[in-house]
Design an enzyme around this catalytic site. Structure first.
Site, PDB file in Angstrom:
ATOM      1  N   LYS A 119       2.416  88.718  42.244  1.00  0.00           N
ATOM      2  CA  LYS A 119       2.334  87.256  42.224  1.00  0.00           C
ATOM      3  C   LYS A 119       1.740  86.805  43.547  1.00  0.00           C
ATOM      4  O   LYS A 119       1.881  87.503  44.563  1.00  0.00           O
ATOM      5  CB  LYS A 119       3.724  86.637  42.064  1.00  0.00           C
ATOM      6  CG  LYS A 119       3.701  85.220  41.537  1.00  0.00           C
ATOM      7  CD  LYS A 119       3.554  85.173  40.020  1.00  0.00           C
ATOM      8  CE  LYS A 119       3.361  83.779  39.502  1.00  0.00           C
ATOM      9  NZ  LYS A 119       3.426  83.734  38.028  1.00  0.00           N
ATOM     10  N   ASP A 159      -1.131  79.945  37.302  1.00  0.00           N
ATOM     11  CA  ASP A 159       0.297  79.603  37.236  1.00  0.00           C
ATOM     12  C   ASP A 159       0.364  78.109  37.573  1.00  0.00           C
ATOM     13  O   ASP A 159      -0.646  77.398  37.441  1.00  0.00           O
ATOM     14  CB  ASP A 159       1.118  80.453  38.226  1.00  0.00           C
ATOM     15  CG  ASP A 159       2.629  80.329  37.998  1.00  0.00           C
ATOM     16  OD1 ASP A 159       3.126  80.883  37.010  1.00  0.00           O
ATOM     17  OD2 ASP A 159       3.314  79.660  38.793  1.00  0.00           O
TER      18      ASP A 159
END
Ligand code: NDP
Length: 440
Positions: A119, A159
């Site tokens: 991430k 995201d």
């Protein structure tokens, strides 16, 4: 081990929360394999492989030099290249990205595709920025990150705050720096290697997972009232699929407040929200002004939106214990998470104690990364699959994830503990791969 992590990372509450949930729920399965403990596998799996932290300097429209932080967490690549989204939001910090990368590792394992977990992100917020400012920021971010990623190394995606526009700008810069045109990003535009159904995949996948859960109780979606939080990518495509299947979407929200439409929003109203959020970059309050519905400033949907089903699709820890009790008291029978870790541990305990259907994000929202995996496969083959083919594969994957949850999560009284099911299934595959590859 948790107390040790708390001591080493005292300012990372979201990371500790995510680790604690997984470690608690896999304990029994873990203890059946003494070799895991001998290799101190759990600690190696909880601490990221590596973390890149960097400064991102860029120039705003007024000529001011601005500085933000940039991060990439490469959590685990035991079963495939690092893979996970990039988040741009003012709240981004190491704790939030570490929790997301950790969760991503298990989620990606569940998809049955070969992807490790990662991430990244920045405390830069695209909100209120001009298109040119967003472009300059994305380019500056990528001039640092590009050297750490690649189609077989680490493949970022979108995201919160990172949609098609941001992915396009970042991929453009990556391509220039790396001098290659490969599948290093997913969520790309259809004209340059993107997959059909990728924008829709997280929302659609969540609805497919919900359908599987409802089936276990002989139920379907027809006429069900669904409260959704958020009005971004995941929320809007969840709403689209729900409307298609005859459910009523009674609430949506943004970080300023939520709307309540007891009779359910129409397709035309959903189109308005798509435009409002993606083209005009407006607020959900403007929907209430346009259509004269109830608007709750500063509130999430869970107390006022009477619903059969809740699909939190905004951010972490957006349903607390009180919210969970209100949902249950209002007759909610299922919660399927579009966001990552939107329910606090107390909320999860409430849902499970009430024996309602409860699916954690790492299972229910895995459709997004699944189609990202399919995008990588198409890029490698230099092929484009049809919408029907991608959607069919997405349905198969979501059904498969549901089956894995049932296999590992069914309790003696028949209740399916989707948290345990998802964690054990996701963990086992990564753990076995790590054991086979030795201590690294
Ligand atoms: P978007 O940026 O498209 O939308 C996010 C939505 O949530 C917006 O409506 C935003 O409101 C709202 N929101 C964000 N932060 C907060 C907050 N702190 N409090 C209240 N509302 C907030 O993001 P996505 O739809 O892509 O992501 C939503 C969630 O889904 C995240 O948890 C993400 O990690 C998860 N997810 C996303 C995937 C994807 O494919 N995109 C895949 C799997 C999970 P505002 O406009 O006011 O900021």
């Amino acid at each position: 081990m948790i107390s040790d992590l708390k001591r080493r990372f005292p300012h990372e509450p979201e990371y500790i929360q995510a680790v604690e949930e997984v470690v608690t729920s896999i304990e029994e399965a873990y203890n059946e394999h003494p070799e895991f403990e001998r290799y101190n596998l759990i600690e190696r799996l909880c601490i990221p492989d590596r973390i890149y932290t960097f400064r991102v300097s860029w120039v705003d429209d007024k000529g001011n030099v601005r500085n933000n932080m940039g991060y990439r967490i490469q959590h685990n690549n035991a079963i495939g290249p690092y893979k996970g989204g990039v988040r741009f939001h003012s709240s981004v910090n190491l704790s939030i990205l570490k929790f997301l990368a950790f969760e991503q590792t298990f989620k990606n394992s569940l998809t049955t595709l070969a992807m490790g977990g990662a991430k990244g992100g920045s405390d830069f917020s695209p909100r209120g920025k001009s298109d040119m400012e967003v472009m300059r920021f994305c380019q500056a971010f990528m001039t640092e990150l590009w050297r750490h990623i690649g189609p077989d190394t680490d493949v970022p995606a979108g995201d919160i705050g990172v949609g098609g526009r941001e992915v396009g700008y970042m991929y453009g810069m990556y391509k220039k720096m790396a001098l290659e045109f490969t599948g290093t990003f997913t969520g790309k535009g259809l004209e340059f290697g993107g997959s059909k159904i990728r924008p829709e995949a997280t929302g659609y996948g969540n609805v497919y997972f919900l359908l599987e859960m409802l089936k276990t109780r002989g139920l379907d979606l027809w006429g069900k009232r669904v409260a959704i939080s958020g009005s971004g990518n995941v929320a809007t495509y969840t709403a689209e699929k729900l409307l298609e299947l005859g459910a009523k979407v009674v609430s949506m929200s943004d970080s300023d407040g939520s709307i309540y439409v007891p009779e359910g929003i129409t397709r035309e109203q959903l189109d308005y929200i798509f435009k409002l959020k993606n083209i005009y970059r407006g607020r959900i309050r403007e929907f209430a002004e346009e259509y004269g519905c109830q608007y709750f400033e500063g509130e999430r949907p869970w107390h006022h939106a009477v619903c059969d089903i809740a699909m939190p699709s905004a951010t972490q820890n957006e349903i607390d214990g009180d919210d969970a009790r209100a949902l249950i008291a209002n007759g909610c029978i299922a919660v399927s998470e579009g966001a990552n870790m939107p329910s606090t541990p107390e909320a999860i305990r409430e849902f499970q104690a009430a024996h309602i259907l409860y699916a954690p994000g790492k299972a229910a929202n895995a459709g997004g990364v699944s189609v990202s995996g399919l995008e990588m496969a198409q890029n490698s083959q230099k092929l484009n699959w049809s919408s029907e083919e991608v959607d069919r594969k997405l349905k198969e994957i979501m059904t498969d994830i549901h089956n894995q949850c049932v296999k590992y999560g069914k309790e003696s009284d028949g209740y399916i503990n989707y948290v345990r099911g998802a964690n054990v299934a996701g963990f086992m595959k990564v753990a076995k791969a790590m054991m086979a590859q030795g201590v690294l």
